[in-house]
Enzyme design. Structure first.
Site: not given
Ligand code: AMP
Ligand code: ZN
Length: 113
Positions: A7, A30, A46, A86, A92, A97, A99, A101
């Site tokens: 955020c 990242d 969020h 995840n 993990g 928030h 996301h 990858h």
């Protein structure tokens, strides 16, 4: 959401290396890449994780995936890439928030767990 690092990135309070941005979605590199190409795609609003997706908010998730496809095309990941989210402590998830990858730019190992 207070004390949420993503955020804060959305609000511009923490810098990020942006790849894409519109009204509802942000994508950035990242900070600790696990592959040659490692990008995070997040909804600006969020949501804690995949477990918080509902019929009321899933439109933004569909939009995240449209942007994932667009980024993969632009970065020429045509040889393949992986999308990972995840969800929760056992998986993990370190940032709570939602996301996605994007991992690519190389041959990825086949490790699902
Ligand atoms: P996860 O462990 O699935 O929750 O993924 C969180 C990801 O966020 C990790 O890959 C981190 O390297 C990445 N990350 C944490 N802080 C930042 C930041 N300030 N900018 C970019 N990526 C970050
Ligand atoms: Zn957040």
């Amino acid at each position: 959401m207070e004390n949420c690092i993503f955020c804060k990135i959305v609000a511009g309070e923490i810098p990020s290396n942006k790849v894409y941005e519109d009204d509802t979605v942000l994508a950035f590199y990242d900070v600790n890449p696990m592959a040659q190409v490692h990008i995070l795609v997040i909804p600006k609003a969020h949501l804690e994780s995949v477990a918080a997706i509902t019929p009321e908010n899933s439109r933004v998730v569909a939009h995240c995936f449209e942007i994932i496809a667009k980024i993969a095309k632009e970065l020429k990941l045509e040889e393949g890439f992986r999308v990972v989210s995840n969800c929760g402590d056992n998986a993990g998830q370190s940032v709570k928030h939602l996301h996605f990858h994007i991992l690519g730019g190389q041959k990825l190992r086949l490790e699902l767990c």
